[in-house]
Design an enzyme around this catalytic site. Structure first.
Site, PDB file in Angstrom:
ATOM      1  N   ASN A   6     -31.812  12.817 -59.389  1.00 58.62           N
ATOM      2  CA  ASN A   6     -33.081  13.267 -59.954  1.00 58.62           C
ATOM      3  C   ASN A   6     -33.077  14.756 -60.247  1.00 58.62           C
ATOM      4  OD1 ASN A   6     -34.669  10.780 -59.807  1.00 58.62           O
ATOM      5  ND2 ASN A   6     -34.527  11.020 -57.587  1.00 58.62           N
ATOM      6  N   ILE A   7     -33.953  15.140 -61.154  1.00 57.00           N
ATOM      7  CA  ILE A   7     -34.243  16.544 -61.439  1.00 57.00           C
ATOM      8  C   ILE A   7     -35.650  16.821 -60.913  1.00 57.00           C
ATOM      9  CG2 ILE A   7     -34.599  18.278 -63.235  1.00 57.00           C
ATOM     10  CD1 ILE A   7     -32.733  16.473 -64.999  1.00 57.00           C
ATOM     11  N   VAL A   8     -35.780  17.816 -60.050  1.00 54.93           N
ATOM     12  CA  VAL A   8     -37.086  18.183 -59.496  1.00 54.93           C
ATOM     13  C   VAL A   8     -37.558  19.455 -60.184  1.00 54.93           C
ATOM     14  CG1 VAL A   8     -38.361  18.846 -57.430  1.00 54.93           C
ATOM     15  CG2 VAL A   8     -36.559  17.119 -57.279  1.00 54.93           C
TER      16      VAL A   8
ATOM     17  N   ALA B 226     -24.792  24.970 -55.392  1.00 55.46           N
ATOM     18  CA  ALA B 226     -26.033  25.697 -55.623  1.00 55.46           C
ATOM     19  C   ALA B 226     -27.162  25.146 -54.765  1.00 55.46           C
ATOM     20  CB  ALA B 226     -26.415  25.624 -57.101  1.00 55.46           C
ATOM     21  N   ASP B 227     -27.158  23.823 -54.527  1.00 52.74           N
ATOM     22  CA  ASP B 227     -28.203  23.227 -53.702  1.00 52.74           C
ATOM     23  C   ASP B 227     -28.130  23.732 -52.268  1.00 52.74           C
ATOM     24  OD1 ASP B 227     -25.732  21.905 -53.440  1.00 52.74           O
ATOM     25  OD2 ASP B 227     -26.669  19.993 -52.879  1.00 52.74           O
TER      26      ASP B 227
ATOM     27  N   ASP C  39     -29.709  18.029 -45.627  1.00 52.23           N
ATOM     28  CA  ASP C  39     -30.292  17.653 -46.909  1.00 52.23           C
ATOM     29  C   ASP C  39     -29.812  16.237 -47.218  1.00 52.23           C
ATOM     30  OD1 ASP C  39     -31.186  17.313 -49.517  1.00 52.23           O
ATOM     31  OD2 ASP C  39     -30.757  19.371 -50.098  1.00 52.23           O
TER      32      ASP C  39
END
Length: 257
Positions: A11-13, A108-109, A129
């Protein structure tokens, strides 16, 4: 308004921040085949639904673990808003030291999660996460990023279990287990998924504390972590918005007026 974009494998948030207030949050699917123009249409539609004029966007920042989407969605966001978006990476001022063999390979996350956690909690800490992959990041007492681990995510593991067996059904991971010792196939699978993940988290925290020689703060985020955290024996500071907190902090730290 500052537009925050987190591109994950599934998904993109999206998040829109006015000061410290989250004005809206939305999700889109991560589709690798979409062009910048197609993402511009999708992004405009989301902003329209949330009542946001693209001209209200003062700036933005983008985090991605899908390189091909960084270019297309980043281009779409910049063309739609007329603003240049920061990209999360080790080239930014992140505010902590990366004590890794290959610091430029840290996702990056994980960087954004760490910035968010350090903005909210005191080290030492571990950060979980739970997304497509489950990651654990370890922050030492000095606030330095010293490593972690990566395992298959809970949903990915259960999908593989269902696909690789003839008689095990797909199950919802949003339904809490009715008991620890299951008495039917669905209950056994649900208990295994939730209690198994909780036991993994507890066991990993125990090992980190043993290696560091002191207790740690346990911070958690990710969609499925909300279902697992209540069954952990360690105290879990669950923040669904941890990534957005980190992105906003990174934007403020690196944005030049």
């Amino acid at each position: 308004m500052i537009l925050l974009i987190d591109i994950g494998n599934t998904n993109i948030v999206l998040g829109g921040m006015e000061g410290d207030t989250l004005c809206f949050q939305a999700r889109m699917r991560s589709l690798r085949g979409k062009t910048a123009d197609e993402y511009a249409v999708s992004l405009r539609s989301v902003l329209d639904v949330k009542g946001v004029d693209p001209r209200e966007i003062e700036g933005g920042i983008l985090s991605s673990v899908v390189p091909e989407l960084s270019q297309s969605l980043g281009q779409a966001a910049e063309e739609l808003t007329g603003r240049t978006f920061l990209r999360v990476g080790t080239h930014l001022d992140i505010g902590f030291r990366l004590k890794m063999d290959q610091p430029d390979r840290v996702g990056a996350d994980l960087l954004a999660d760490t910035v968010g956690a350090l903005a909210l909690f005191q080290p030492p800490m571990v950060i979980f996460d739970m997304g497509t992959a489950t990651t654990m990041t370890v922050i030492d007492p000095n606030g330095d990023y010293i490593g972690g681990l990566i395992t298959p995510g809970l949903r990915l593991s259960m999908d593989a279990l269902t696909a690789g067996t003839a008689q095990l059904p797909a199950i919802s991971l949003r339904e809490p287990p009715t008991r620890f010792i299951g008495t039917n196939t669905v209950d056994c699978m649900t208990s295994g998924a939730i209690y198994g993940s909780a036991a993994m988290v507890d066991g990993l925290v125990d090992r980190v504390e043993s290696e560091l020689g002191r207790p740690v703060t346990v911070v958690a985020t990710g969609g499925l972590m909300g279902a697992v955290a209540p069954y952990c024996r360690h105290e879990i500071a669950y923040r669904e918005d941890l990534m957005l907190v980190g992105l906003l902090a990174l934007y403020r730290r690196n944005h030049k007026d």
